[in-house]
Design a protein around this motif. Structure first.
Motif, mmCIF file in Angstrom:
data_model
loop_
_atom_site.group_PDB
_atom_site.id
_atom_site.type_symbol
_atom_site.label_atom_id
_atom_site.label_comp_id
_atom_site.label_asym_id
_atom_site.label_seq_id
_atom_site.Cartn_x
_atom_site.Cartn_y
_atom_site.Cartn_z
ATOM 1 N N ILE A 219 0.843 -1.208 0.000
ATOM 2 C CA ILE A 219 0.000 0.000 0.000
ATOM 3 C C ILE A 219 0.870 1.247 0.000
ATOM 4 N N ASN A 220 1.893 1.265 0.843
ATOM 5 C CA ASN A 220 2.771 2.441 0.909
ATOM 6 C C ASN A 220 3.436 2.718 -0.437
ATOM 7 N N THR A 221 3.845 1.667 -1.127
ATOM 8 C CA THR A 221 4.491 1.853 -2.429
ATOM 9 C C THR A 221 3.531 2.478 -3.431
ATOM 10 N N ALA A 222 2.248 2.116 -3.331
ATOM 11 C CA ALA A 222 1.253 2.714 -4.224
ATOM 12 C C ALA A 222 1.121 4.214 -4.001
ATOM 13 N N TYR A 223 1.472 4.685 -2.819
ATOM 14 C CA TYR A 223 1.406 6.115 -2.507
ATOM 15 C C TYR A 223 2.723 6.840 -2.766
ATOM 16 N N THR A 224 3.838 6.143 -2.676
ATOM 17 C CA THR A 224 5.132 6.802 -2.849
ATOM 18 C C THR A 224 5.633 6.753 -4.287
ATOM 19 N N ASP A 225 5.108 5.840 -5.108
ATOM 20 C CA ASP A 225 5.479 5.815 -6.520
ATOM 21 C C ASP A 225 4.790 6.954 -7.265
ATOM 22 N N THR A 226 5.464 7.458 -8.261
ATOM 23 C CA THR A 226 4.874 8.486 -9.121
ATOM 24 C C THR A 226 4.044 7.808 -10.202
ATOM 25 N N ASP A 227 2.798 8.253 -10.377
ATOM 26 C CA ASP A 227 1.911 7.580 -11.327
ATOM 27 C C ASP A 227 2.075 8.135 -12.740
ATOM 28 N N GLY A 228 1.262 7.630 -13.650
ATOM 29 C CA GLY A 228 1.372 8.023 -15.045
ATOM 30 C C GLY A 228 1.004 9.460 -15.319
ATOM 31 N N ASN A 229 0.375 10.119 -14.371
ATOM 32 C CA ASN A 229 0.077 11.545 -14.504
ATOM 33 C C ASN A 229 1.206 12.420 -13.968
ATOM 34 N N GLY A 230 2.267 11.780 -13.487
ATOM 35 C CA GLY A 230 3.400 12.538 -12.958
ATOM 36 C C GLY A 230 3.200 13.036 -11.546
ATOM 37 N N ALA A 231 2.333 12.383 -10.782
ATOM 38 C CA ALA A 231 2.041 12.839 -9.415
ATOM 39 C C ALA A 231 2.195 11.689 -8.430
ATOM 40 N N ARG A 232 2.528 12.048 -7.188
ATOM 41 C CA ARG A 232 2.541 11.080 -6.091
ATOM 42 C C ARG A 232 1.301 11.275 -5.253
ATOM 43 N N ALA A 233 0.669 10.175 -4.865
ATOM 44 C CA ALA A 233 -0.583 10.273 -4.123
ATOM 45 C C ALA A 233 -0.394 10.830 -2.726
ATOM 46 N N ASP A 234 0.821 10.752 -2.189
ATOM 47 C CA ASP A 234 1.055 11.307 -0.850
ATOM 48 C C ASP A 234 1.438 12.781 -0.897
ATOM 49 N N ALA A 235 1.309 13.383 -2.089
ATOM 50 C CA ALA A 235 1.534 14.825 -2.289
ATOM 51 C C ALA A 235 2.991 15.237 -2.085
ATOM 52 N N ARG A 236 3.900 14.283 -2.051
ATOM 53 C CA ARG A 236 5.322 14.611 -1.990
ATOM 54 C C ARG A 236 5.844 14.904 -3.401
ATOM 55 N N PRO A 237 7.023 15.505 -3.533
ATOM 56 C CA PRO A 237 7.573 15.781 -4.868
ATOM 57 C C PRO A 237 7.715 14.498 -5.682
ATOM 58 N N PRO A 238 7.300 14.524 -6.938
ATOM 59 C CA PRO A 238 7.348 13.301 -7.750
ATOM 60 C C PRO A 238 8.770 12.960 -8.163
ATOM 61 N N SER A 239 8.950 11.735 -8.627
ATOM 62 C CA SER A 239 10.251 11.289 -9.119
ATOM 63 C C SER A 239 10.429 11.729 -10.569
ATOM 64 N N ALA A 240 11.473 11.217 -11.186
ATOM 65 C CA ALA A 240 11.745 11.561 -12.586
ATOM 66 C C ALA A 240 10.642 11.085 -13.520
ATOM 67 N N VAL A 241 9.774 10.213 -13.041
ATOM 68 C CA VAL A 241 8.637 9.754 -13.849
ATOM 69 C C VAL A 241 7.781 10.929 -14.296
ATOM 70 N N SER A 242 7.814 12.023 -13.562
ATOM 71 C CA SER A 242 7.002 13.190 -13.914
ATOM 72 C C SER A 242 7.390 13.784 -15.266
ATOM 73 N N HIS A 243 8.571 13.420 -15.791
ATOM 74 C CA HIS A 243 9.014 13.926 -17.095
ATOM 75 C C HIS A 243 8.573 13.028 -18.245
ATOM 76 N N TYR A 244 7.921 11.893 -17.923
ATOM 77 C CA TYR A 244 7.582 10.939 -18.976
ATOM 78 C C TYR A 244 6.631 11.520 -20.017
ATOM 79 N N ALA A 245 5.679 12.341 -19.591
ATOM 80 C CA ALA A 245 4.721 12.905 -20.549
ATOM 81 C C ALA A 245 5.442 13.769 -21.579
ATOM 82 N N GLU A 246 6.425 14.544 -21.146
ATOM 83 C CA GLU A 246 7.189 15.382 -22.069
ATOM 84 C C GLU A 246 8.030 14.515 -23.007
ATOM 85 N N ILE A 247 8.576 13.426 -22.471
ATOM 86 C CA ILE A 247 9.357 12.508 -23.309
ATOM 87 C C ILE A 247 8.464 11.869 -24.369
ATOM 88 N N ASP A 248 7.283 11.454 -23.969
ATOM 89 C CA ASP A 248 6.339 10.861 -24.915
ATOM 90 C C ASP A 248 5.974 11.851 -26.019
#
Length: 652
Positions: free
Chosen positions: A487-516
């Protein structure tokens, strides 16, 4: 056809049709309950589960409400009143239990258990691939059929298409709805095999333990829920002591049900399919042995005609053949493309899926000796299996299932001497399910025996029911604790929208939309028409680009030549000029990358790759391949820096 056999056929048709119709209706109820529940959860802005106890508290409330519905269903069934109301309550109750237990802790995140990490990364990649297209293509490699069974993921892709969702976003709702449907189907199947009130209790117990220990693998959890009643069904198909030894008339409804389950298992999860086949095969051997023993007893007593050996075992063999043919035909719906590719020129040279031996895989699982509520229930189940194996067909079926699992574990440990394993550690959820089902029967029969021994005082039943309900609540509210990491990992991972559910700063995944966006613009092609070489394979979980190389060989298609590809990537990094790299890509033995997605590191672009180092644990060794920037200093390559990434697109 004789009138008697025609009557049996009509009766079989009516029973099978009735069970199928009830299963469809129950499934519709489960979809409605889970769907409405998940939509309702999503309309509220909940705090993250890992930073607040609000959703934990609401999960417990929801579980108690669901258990209350199930208790009401049991009461109505015992009173023999309003049977259809009782059925509806049981379906709503068990699907609500699943939805609340998984959906409420995950209400504030769009990701399922384990997020986009570890194994969930490649599972999400597979769902993204089959959402993009219904063709059974490999999750990673272009121009290859799928090696892993795509049944669950194919259905998930159609679910995503129906709702207009991306694959990664559809994972959570499809997983929860799928488990809810499997839970009610297991309940319906149990109700056709045992008394209805016991069916509700046993199905609830196995559902709770599956949610706790099997739900992270969303595509295998439905099989875990169904395998216990299917084993009882299969035993009814193969061991029929009431029939004459030469008779082949009965048991075909059970053959049909067993074959369907095995076929579905083959399209969902190869390991569980093979284990289930092993169990059914062992049942056939035991049934044949018992048939021959009964033949010998008849012969010694000299009462009645003594059938020949072939006559005694032929009905069992015929039913096994029927199960095998049906399951095999269903399996081919997902296996045929890969088998055809392999038989017509493909060489399976890189499969290391079995190269994993964590500590649990080196020991026999003995949950009945754990000091916990689950351990106590498994111990009760073990005692019941031993005591009732000689008189109860349910106990015989479940005991054969348990023996099968332990034999598989021993075979897996023995296989380590040959440099491989059988992944026995992944069978623990099935073992828990079988022992908990047995424990439920043991508790019910033990309570009935105590009731009779004590001259049937009404308070014995009441006390037993209170203990059962308190135990159910205690175990259920602890499920989020068992799943805390997931459950914790589901909140700490950055999702496909580039956001983390725990409202912490997202990881580099947040740049994926721009890369796409850059990839689409620079290649002028849809994602499924491009091959990308990257070590950030979560990018491929969110967008349906093909990968030149899988992250590890353990999840790579055996036809993909994982090791030669890794060697080729390493060779490219040692080339001296852009023209040498261009020539190497032009003569690549496989479809060459259309783009590279690197991490920046000084004057180099890096890929963090992996290799198999089994029998070591961990079984993966990470290493870095560095490409000099000068290799891409040519008009043939278009270089774009995006956050910590460098995107290099080869111009065609």
């Amino acid at each position: 056809m004789s009138e008697e056999s025609g009557g049996r056929g009509a009766m079989l048709g009516r029973r099978a049709g009735g069970a199928l119709g009830e299963g469809v209706l129950a499934g519709v109820v489960a979809v409605a309950v889970a769907g409405i529940g998940l939509v309702a959860f999503s309309t509220v802005h909940w705090p993250a589960f890992n930073s607040s106890n609000v959703t934990r508290a609401l999960t417990t409330v929801g579980q108690v409400v669901a258990l209350a519905l199930l208790v009401a269903a049991i009461v109505l069934l015992r009173m023999d009143k309003w049977p259809w109301v009782a059925k509806l309550l049981s379906w709503v109750g068990i699907s609500t239990f699943v939805t609340v237990t998984l959906g409420m802790p995950l209400a504030a995140t769009k990701l399922y258990l384990l997020g986009l990490s570890v194994d969930q990364e490649f599972r999400t990649q597979f769902l993204t691939r089959l959402t993009d297209s219904a063709a059974l293509r490999d999750m990673n490699y272009a121009d290859l059929p799928s090696y892993y069974p795509g049944g669950w993921f194919w259905m998930g892709g159609r679910f995503a298409n129906l709702l207009g969702m991306t694959g990664w976003a559809a994972f959570k709702p499809f997983a929860i709805i799928g488990i809810a449907v499997a839970a009610v189907l297991a309940l319906v199947l149990w109700s056709k095999l045992i008394r209805a009130d016991w069916a509700v209790a046993v199905a609830t117990a196995t559902t709770a333990v599956t949610l706790a220990y099997g739900s992270p693998e969303a595509y295998s959890a439905p099989l875990v829920l169904l395998i216990a009643p299917v084993l009882v069904l299969a035993w009814g198909a193969l061991y029929r002591p009431a029939e004459p030894a030469a008779s082949t008339a009965g048991g075909w409804g059970a053959v049909l049900g067993t074959g369907l389950f095995l076929g579905v298992a083959a399209t969902f999860y190869t390991l569980y399919f093979l284990v289930a086949v092993f169990a059914v095969g062992l049942m056939g051997v035991v049934a044949a042995g018992l048939a021959l023993r009964e033949r010998g007893m008849t012969r010694r007593s000299k009462q009645g005609a003594v059938p020949g050996i072939w006559q005694a075992v032929w009905p069992i063999l015929l039913r096994l053949i029927g199960i095998g043919v049906l399951s095999g035909l269903l399996a081919l719906t997902v296996w045929l493309p890969y088998l055809w590719k392999m038989l017509t020129g493909g060489t399976a040279s890189s499969g290391t899926a079995l190269h994993y031996l964590p500590e649990p895989g080196s020991q026999l699982p003995l949950p009945m000796f754990d000091f916990s509520l689950l351990g106590a229930f498994c111990l009760l189940g073990t005692i019941w299996l031993v005591l009732r194996a000689g008189s109860s067909r349910r106990a015989q079926a479940l005991a054969i299932g348990v023996v099968t699992l332990y034999l598989w574990c021993l075979l897996s440990m023995a296989a380590t001497a040959a440099g491989t394993t059988l992944l026995s550690f992944r069978l623990e959820p099935i073992l828990y399910s079988l022992l908990v089902a047995a424990g439920a029967f043991g508790f019910a029969e033990g309570l009935r025996a105590a009731y009779q021994v004590l001259n049937e005082p009404s308070r014995v039943r009441l006390a037993g029911a209170a203990v059962a309900l308190a135990g159910a609540v205690a175990f259920s509210q602890g499920i989020p604790n068992v799943l805390a990491t997931e459950i914790n990992t589901a909140y700490t991972d950055t999702d496909g929208n580039g956001a983390r559910a725990d409202a912490r700063p997202p990881s580099a995944v947040s740049h994926y939309a721009e890369i796409d966006a850059a990839l689409r613009e620079q290649t002028g092609r849809a994602p499924d028409q491009s091959v990308v070489l990257t070590a950030d394979t979560s990018f491929l979980s969110i967008y349906p680009y093909f990968g030149f190389q899988a992250l590890t060989s353990h999840y790579a298609n055996p036809l993909a030549d994982f090791k030669p590809r890794a060697a080729e990537i390493k060779r490219w990094s040692t080339l001296k000029s852009p023209q040498e790299l261009i020539d190497a890509l032009a003569h690549c033995p496989w479809r060459a990358p259309d783009a590279f997605l690197f991490r920046k590191s000084g004057n180099e672009y890096t890929l963090r790759l992996a290799e198999d180092v089994y029998p070591n644990d961990p079984n993966v060794k990470r290493y870095t391949v560095a490409f000099p920037r000068a290799l891409f200093d040519d008009p043939h390559f278009r270089v774009t820096d995006i956050g910590p990434f460098t995107l290099v697109v080869a111009q065609r």
